[in-house]
Design a protein around this motif. Structure first.
Motif, PDB file in Angstrom:
ATOM      1  N   LEU A  66     -27.709 132.541  67.531  1.00 33.20           N
ATOM      2  CA  LEU A  66     -27.513 131.092  67.509  1.00 33.20           C
ATOM      3  C   LEU A  66     -26.653 130.632  68.681  1.00 33.20           C
ATOM      4  N   ILE A  67     -25.612 131.411  68.985  1.00 40.63           N
ATOM      5  CA  ILE A  67     -24.754 131.063  70.122  1.00 40.63           C
ATOM      6  C   ILE A  67     -25.558 131.099  71.420  1.00 40.63           C
ATOM      7  N   PHE A  68     -26.383 132.143  71.578  1.00 42.36           N
ATOM      8  CA  PHE A  68     -27.191 132.269  72.794  1.00 42.36           C
ATOM      9  C   PHE A  68     -28.191 131.122  72.907  1.00 42.36           C
ATOM     10  N   ALA A  69     -28.847 130.788  71.793  1.00 40.50           N
ATOM     11  CA  ALA A  69     -29.837 129.704  71.816  1.00 40.50           C
ATOM     12  C   ALA A  69     -29.179 128.373  72.159  1.00 40.50           C
ATOM     13  N   GLY A  70     -28.001 128.128  71.583  1.00 40.86           N
ATOM     14  CA  GLY A  70     -27.296 126.884  71.876  1.00 40.86           C
ATOM     15  C   GLY A  70     -26.885 126.790  73.335  1.00 40.86           C
ATOM     16  N   THR A  71     -26.385 127.900  73.870  1.00 40.56           N
ATOM     17  CA  THR A  71     -25.982 127.916  75.280  1.00 40.56           C
ATOM     18  C   THR A  71     -27.180 127.692  76.194  1.00 40.56           C
ATOM     19  N   ALA A  72     -28.298 128.368  75.884  1.00 40.39           N
ATOM     20  CA  ALA A  72     -29.506 128.218  76.706  1.00 40.39           C
ATOM     21  C   ALA A  72     -30.020 126.784  76.666  1.00 40.39           C
ATOM     22  N   THR A  73     -29.928 126.143  75.502  1.00 42.37           N
ATOM     23  CA  THR A  73     -30.393 124.755  75.384  1.00 42.37           C
ATOM     24  C   THR A  73     -29.554 123.813  76.239  1.00 42.37           C
ATOM     25  N   VAL A  74     -28.236 123.992  76.168  1.00 41.09           N
ATOM     26  CA  VAL A  74     -27.342 123.132  76.956  1.00 41.09           C
ATOM     27  C   VAL A  74     -27.593 123.314  78.448  1.00 41.09           C
ATOM     28  N   VAL A  75     -27.711 124.572  78.873  1.00 41.52           N
ATOM     29  CA  VAL A  75     -27.961 124.851  80.294  1.00 41.52           C
ATOM     30  C   VAL A  75     -29.309 124.291  80.720  1.00 41.52           C
ATOM     31  N   GLY A  76     -30.321 124.441  79.844  1.00 41.45           N
ATOM     32  CA  GLY A  76     -31.656 123.940  80.167  1.00 41.45           C
ATOM     33  C   GLY A  76     -31.673 122.437  80.360  1.00 41.45           C
ATOM     34  N   TYR A  77     -30.998 121.722  79.457  1.00 40.38           N
ATOM     35  CA  TYR A  77     -30.950 120.264  79.587  1.00 40.38           C
ATOM     36  C   TYR A  77     -30.191 119.831  80.839  1.00 40.38           C
ATOM     37  N   SER A  78     -29.243 120.650  81.272  1.00 42.92           N
ATOM     38  CA  SER A  78     -28.467 120.297  82.463  1.00 42.92           C
ATOM     39  C   SER A  78     -29.249 120.544  83.749  1.00 42.92           C
ATOM     40  N   ILE A  79     -30.056 121.614  83.754  1.00 42.43           N
ATOM     41  CA  ILE A  79     -30.729 122.034  84.987  1.00 42.43           C
ATOM     42  C   ILE A  79     -32.129 121.453  85.119  1.00 42.43           C
ATOM     43  N   PHE A  80     -32.834 121.249  83.985  1.00 42.55           N
ATOM     44  CA  PHE A  80     -34.255 120.902  84.048  1.00 42.55           C
ATOM     45  C   PHE A  80     -34.561 119.660  84.886  1.00 42.55           C
ATOM     46  N   PRO A  81     -33.766 118.573  84.796  1.00 45.85           N
ATOM     47  CA  PRO A  81     -34.116 117.402  85.615  1.00 45.85           C
ATOM     48  C   PRO A  81     -34.231 117.718  87.097  1.00 45.85           C
ATOM     49  N   TYR A  82     -33.312 118.539  87.617  1.00 47.32           N
ATOM     50  CA  TYR A  82     -33.365 118.893  89.037  1.00 47.32           C
ATOM     51  C   TYR A  82     -34.525 119.840  89.311  1.00 47.32           C
ATOM     52  N   LEU A  83     -34.728 120.780  88.391  1.00 42.22           N
ATOM     53  CA  LEU A  83     -35.836 121.719  88.548  1.00 42.22           C
ATOM     54  C   LEU A  83     -37.166 120.983  88.478  1.00 42.22           C
ATOM     55  N   GLY A  84     -37.282 120.002  87.564  1.00 43.58           N
ATOM     56  CA  GLY A  84     -38.515 119.238  87.425  1.00 43.58           C
ATOM     57  C   GLY A  84     -38.844 118.453  88.684  1.00 43.58           C
ATOM     58  N   ASP A  85     -37.839 117.829  89.294  1.00 39.91           N
ATOM     59  CA  ASP A  85     -38.067 117.072  90.525  1.00 39.91           C
ATOM     60  C   ASP A  85     -38.582 117.978  91.639  1.00 39.91           C
ATOM     61  N   ASN A  86     -38.011 119.160  91.732  1.00 38.40           N
ATOM     62  CA  ASN A  86     -38.454 120.096  92.770  1.00 38.40           C
ATOM     63  C   ASN A  86     -39.899 120.522  92.550  1.00 38.40           C
ATOM     64  N   LEU A  87     -40.255 120.758  91.298  1.00 43.09           N
ATOM     65  CA  LEU A  87     -41.628 121.175  91.000  1.00 43.09           C
ATOM     66  C   LEU A  87     -42.622 120.049  91.277  1.00 43.09           C
ATOM     67  N   ILE A  88     -42.226 118.831  90.968  1.00 41.41           N
ATOM     68  CA  ILE A  88     -43.105 117.692  91.264  1.00 41.41           C
ATOM     69  C   ILE A  88     -43.308 117.566  92.770  1.00 41.41           C
ATOM     70  N   GLN A  89     -42.221 117.697  93.523  1.00 44.55           N
ATOM     71  CA  GLN A  89     -42.318 117.595  94.978  1.00 44.55           C
ATOM     72  C   GLN A  89     -43.208 118.698  95.548  1.00 44.55           C
ATOM     73  N   GLN A  90     -43.064 119.901  95.020  1.00 47.88           N
ATOM     74  CA  GLN A  90     -43.910 121.008  95.481  1.00 47.88           C
ATOM     75  C   GLN A  90     -45.378 120.746  95.156  1.00 47.88           C
ATOM     76  N   SER A  91     -45.616 120.197  93.968  1.00 50.64           N
ATOM     77  CA  SER A  91     -46.999 119.908  93.565  1.00 50.64           C
ATOM     78  C   SER A  91     -47.615 118.833  94.454  1.00 50.64           C
ATOM     79  N   VAL A  92     -46.832 117.814  94.780  1.00 49.93           N
ATOM     80  CA  VAL A  92     -47.316 116.759  95.677  1.00 49.93           C
ATOM     81  C   VAL A  92     -47.615 117.345  97.056  1.00 49.93           C
ATOM     82  N   SER A  93     -46.773 118.261  97.503  1.00 53.61           N
ATOM     83  CA  SER A  93     -46.988 118.889  98.813  1.00 53.61           C
ATOM     84  C   SER A  93     -48.289 119.689  98.845  1.00 53.61           C
ATOM     85  N   LEU A  94     -48.639 120.301  97.712  1.00 55.35           N
ATOM     86  CA  LEU A  94     -49.879 121.079  97.655  1.00 55.35           C
ATOM     87  C   LEU A  94     -51.114 120.203  97.869  1.00 55.35           C
TER      88      LEU A  94
END
Length: 202
Positions: A66-94
Protein backbone atom coordinates in the motif's frame (compact mmCIF):
# COMPACT_ATOMS: atom_id res chain seq x y z
CA UNK A 1 10.86 -81.64 43.47
CA UNK A 2 13.40 -78.94 42.76
CA UNK A 3 13.38 -79.92 39.11
CA UNK A 4 9.60 -79.56 38.96
CA UNK A 5 9.68 -76.08 40.55
CA UNK A 6 12.44 -74.95 38.23
CA UNK A 7 10.54 -76.19 35.21
CA UNK A 8 7.36 -74.36 36.25
CA UNK A 9 9.25 -71.14 36.98
CA UNK A 10 10.97 -71.33 33.61
CA UNK A 11 7.63 -71.92 31.94
CA UNK A 12 6.18 -68.87 33.77
CA UNK A 13 9.02 -66.64 32.60
CA UNK A 14 8.56 -67.82 29.03
CA UNK A 15 4.88 -66.95 29.16
CA UNK A 16 5.60 -63.48 30.62
CA UNK A 17 8.33 -62.57 28.14
CA UNK A 18 6.10 -61.61 25.18
CA UNK A 19 4.09 -59.29 27.41
CA UNK A 20 7.27 -57.61 28.62
CA UNK A 21 8.51 -57.27 25.07
CA UNK A 22 5.24 -55.69 23.99
CA UNK A 23 5.33 -53.36 26.96
CA UNK A 24 8.86 -52.32 26.14
CA UNK A 25 7.91 -51.85 22.50
CA UNK A 26 4.94 -49.66 23.47
CA UNK A 27 7.08 -47.70 25.88
CA UNK A 28 9.78 -47.24 23.25
CA UNK A 29 7.20 -46.15 20.68
CA UNK A 30 5.76 -43.61 23.11
CA UNK A 31 9.20 -42.18 23.79
CA UNK A 32 9.86 -41.88 20.07
CA UNK A 33 6.61 -39.98 19.51
CA UNK A 34 7.38 -37.59 22.36
CA UNK A 35 10.88 -37.02 21.02
CA UNK A 36 9.60 -36.35 17.49
CA UNK A 37 7.04 -33.85 18.80
CA UNK A 38 9.76 -32.10 20.80
CA UNK A 39 12.00 -31.82 17.75
CA UNK A 40 9.09 -30.53 15.60
CA UNK A 41 8.12 -27.84 18.10
CA UNK A 42 11.73 -26.74 18.52
CA UNK A 43 12.22 -26.16 14.81
CA UNK A 44 8.71 -25.26 13.71
CA UNK A 45 7.21 -23.61 16.75
CA UNK A 46 3.83 -24.36 18.16
CA UNK A 47 0.94 -24.27 15.66
CA UNK A 48 -0.58 -21.12 17.15
CA UNK A 49 2.73 -19.25 17.12
CA UNK A 50 3.40 -20.24 13.52
CA UNK A 51 -0.03 -19.06 12.40
CA UNK A 52 0.46 -15.77 14.22
CA UNK A 53 3.84 -15.25 12.54
CA UNK A 54 2.38 -15.96 9.09
CA UNK A 55 -0.50 -13.56 9.72
CA UNK A 56 1.89 -10.83 10.86
CA UNK A 57 4.11 -11.32 7.79
CA UNK A 58 1.08 -11.14 5.51
CA UNK A 59 -0.14 -7.89 7.08
CA UNK A 60 3.31 -6.32 6.90
CA UNK A 61 3.56 -7.33 3.24
CA UNK A 62 0.24 -5.66 2.43
CA UNK A 63 1.32 -2.55 4.33
CA UNK A 64 4.46 -2.22 2.23
CA UNK A 65 2.43 -2.76 -0.96
CA UNK A 66 0.00 0.00 0.00
CA UNK A 67 2.85 2.38 0.81
CA UNK A 68 4.51 1.63 -2.53
CA UNK A 69 1.26 2.07 -4.47
CA UNK A 70 0.54 5.38 -2.75
CA UNK A 71 4.04 6.68 -3.44
CA UNK A 72 3.87 5.61 -7.10
CA UNK A 73 0.50 7.34 -7.51
CA UNK A 74 1.76 10.62 -6.07
CA UNK A 75 4.90 10.53 -8.23
CA UNK A 76 2.84 9.62 -11.30
CA UNK A 77 0.47 12.54 -10.84
CA UNK A 78 3.43 14.87 -10.40
CA UNK A 79 5.38 13.71 -13.45
CA UNK A 80 2.69 12.68 -15.96
CA UNK A 81 1.70 16.19 -17.14
CA UNK A 82 5.27 16.90 -18.25
CA UNK A 83 5.71 13.42 -19.67
CA UNK A 84 2.40 13.72 -21.55
CA UNK A 85 3.40 17.02 -23.16
CA UNK A 86 6.66 15.51 -24.37
CA UNK A 87 4.88 12.52 -25.86
CA UNK A 88 2.37 14.74 -27.64
CA UNK A 89 5.19 16.85 -29.07
CA UNK A 90 7.02 13.73 -30.25
CA UNK A 91 3.84 12.41 -31.86
CA UNK A 92 3.26 15.71 -33.67
CA UNK A 93 6.87 15.61 -34.89
CA UNK A 94 6.30 12.14 -36.36
CA UNK A 95 3.61 13.60 -38.63
CA UNK A 96 6.31 15.55 -40.46
CA UNK A 97 8.46 12.50 -41.24
CA UNK A 98 8.43 11.36 -44.88
CA UNK A 99 7.93 7.68 -44.08
CA UNK A 100 4.16 6.91 -44.02
CA UNK A 101 4.71 4.34 -41.28
CA UNK A 102 5.99 6.99 -38.88
CA UNK A 103 3.18 9.33 -39.90
CA UNK A 104 0.65 6.63 -39.02
CA UNK A 105 2.37 5.99 -35.70
CA UNK A 106 2.21 9.68 -34.82
CA UNK A 107 -1.45 9.98 -35.80
CA UNK A 108 -2.35 6.84 -33.87
CA UNK A 109 -0.69 8.17 -30.74
CA UNK A 110 -2.48 11.51 -31.05
CA UNK A 111 -5.78 9.63 -31.31
CA UNK A 112 -5.06 7.98 -27.98
CA UNK A 113 -4.00 11.26 -26.38
CA UNK A 114 -7.09 13.20 -27.49
CA UNK A 115 -9.27 12.03 -24.61
CA UNK A 116 -10.46 15.41 -23.31
CA UNK A 117 -10.75 19.01 -24.51
CA UNK A 118 -7.61 20.11 -22.69
CA UNK A 119 -5.44 17.55 -24.44
CA UNK A 120 -7.14 18.17 -27.77
CA UNK A 121 -6.28 21.84 -27.53
CA UNK A 122 -2.76 20.95 -26.46
CA UNK A 123 -2.41 19.00 -29.70
CA UNK A 124 -3.75 21.98 -31.65
CA UNK A 125 -1.36 24.37 -29.90
CA UNK A 126 1.59 22.14 -30.77
CA UNK A 127 0.64 22.21 -34.44
CA UNK A 128 -0.94 18.78 -34.54
CA UNK A 129 -4.17 19.88 -36.23
CA UNK A 130 -2.37 21.57 -39.11
CA UNK A 131 0.01 18.65 -39.60
CA UNK A 132 -2.81 16.11 -39.58
CA UNK A 133 -4.60 18.02 -42.34
CA UNK A 134 -1.36 18.16 -44.33
CA UNK A 135 -0.80 14.45 -43.71
CA UNK A 136 -4.27 13.64 -45.01
CA UNK A 137 -3.80 15.77 -48.11
CA UNK A 138 -0.42 14.22 -48.93
CA UNK A 139 -1.37 10.60 -48.14
CA UNK A 140 -0.89 8.13 -50.99
CA UNK A 141 -2.50 5.06 -49.43
CA UNK A 142 -5.64 4.18 -47.50
CA UNK A 143 -3.94 3.11 -44.24
CA UNK A 144 -2.30 6.54 -43.93
CA UNK A 145 -5.53 8.36 -44.79
CA UNK A 146 -7.40 6.23 -42.29
CA UNK A 147 -5.06 7.05 -39.40
CA UNK A 148 -5.11 10.76 -40.25
CA UNK A 149 -8.91 10.84 -40.42
CA UNK A 150 -9.25 8.88 -37.19
CA UNK A 151 -6.98 11.36 -35.38
CA UNK A 152 -8.88 14.32 -36.82
CA UNK A 153 -12.16 12.77 -35.63
CA UNK A 154 -10.73 12.42 -32.11
CA UNK A 155 -9.52 16.03 -32.01
CA UNK A 156 -12.68 17.48 -33.59
CA UNK A 157 -14.79 16.39 -30.62
CA UNK A 158 -13.80 19.70 -29.06
CA UNK A 159 -15.62 22.69 -30.61
CA UNK A 160 -12.55 24.89 -30.33
CA UNK A 161 -10.30 22.22 -31.83
CA UNK A 162 -12.82 21.65 -34.62
CA UNK A 163 -12.65 25.36 -35.38
CA UNK A 164 -8.86 25.13 -35.60
CA UNK A 165 -9.13 22.18 -37.99
CA UNK A 166 -11.61 24.12 -40.11
CA UNK A 167 -9.19 27.05 -40.26
CA UNK A 168 -6.43 24.64 -41.31
CA UNK A 169 -8.46 23.71 -44.40
CA UNK A 170 -9.71 20.34 -43.19
CA UNK A 171 -13.04 20.51 -45.05
CA UNK A 172 -11.55 20.97 -48.52
CA UNK A 173 -8.92 18.29 -47.90
CA UNK A 174 -11.57 15.82 -46.71
CA UNK A 175 -13.74 16.52 -49.76
CA UNK A 176 -10.75 16.01 -52.06
CA UNK A 177 -9.80 12.71 -50.40
CA UNK A 178 -10.33 9.91 -52.94
CA UNK A 179 -13.25 7.57 -52.44
CA UNK A 180 -12.09 4.39 -50.78
CA UNK A 181 -13.31 0.82 -50.61
CA UNK A 182 -12.54 0.94 -46.90
CA UNK A 183 -15.89 1.63 -45.24
CA UNK A 184 -14.25 3.17 -42.18
CA UNK A 185 -12.55 5.86 -44.25
CA UNK A 186 -15.86 6.87 -45.81
CA UNK A 187 -17.50 6.81 -42.39
CA UNK A 188 -14.82 9.11 -40.96
CA UNK A 189 -15.20 11.52 -43.87
CA UNK A 190 -18.99 11.73 -43.51
CA UNK A 191 -18.72 12.11 -39.75
CA UNK A 192 -16.20 14.94 -40.02
CA UNK A 193 -18.16 16.86 -42.65
CA UNK A 194 -21.25 16.66 -40.46
CA UNK A 195 -19.23 17.71 -37.43
CA UNK A 196 -17.86 20.79 -39.19
CA UNK A 197 -21.34 21.76 -40.36
CA UNK A 198 -22.64 21.49 -36.80
CA UNK A 199 -19.78 23.60 -35.45
CA UNK A 200 -20.33 26.22 -38.15
CA UNK A 201 -24.00 26.49 -37.20
CA UNK A 202 -23.04 27.04 -33.58
Amino acid sequence: MRGLVAARFSSYLCRRKPANVRSRQCSSSSYERDFQFLIYTCFSGFPDERAMEEEAERKIGWLFKLIFAGTATVVGYSIFPYLGDNLIQQSVSLLGVKDPLFKRMGASRLTRFATDDERRMKIVEMGGAQKLVEMLGAAKDDPTRKEALNAIVAIARSDEAAGALHSAGAISVIIDTPTSEDAEIEKYKAKLLKRFRDVKEI
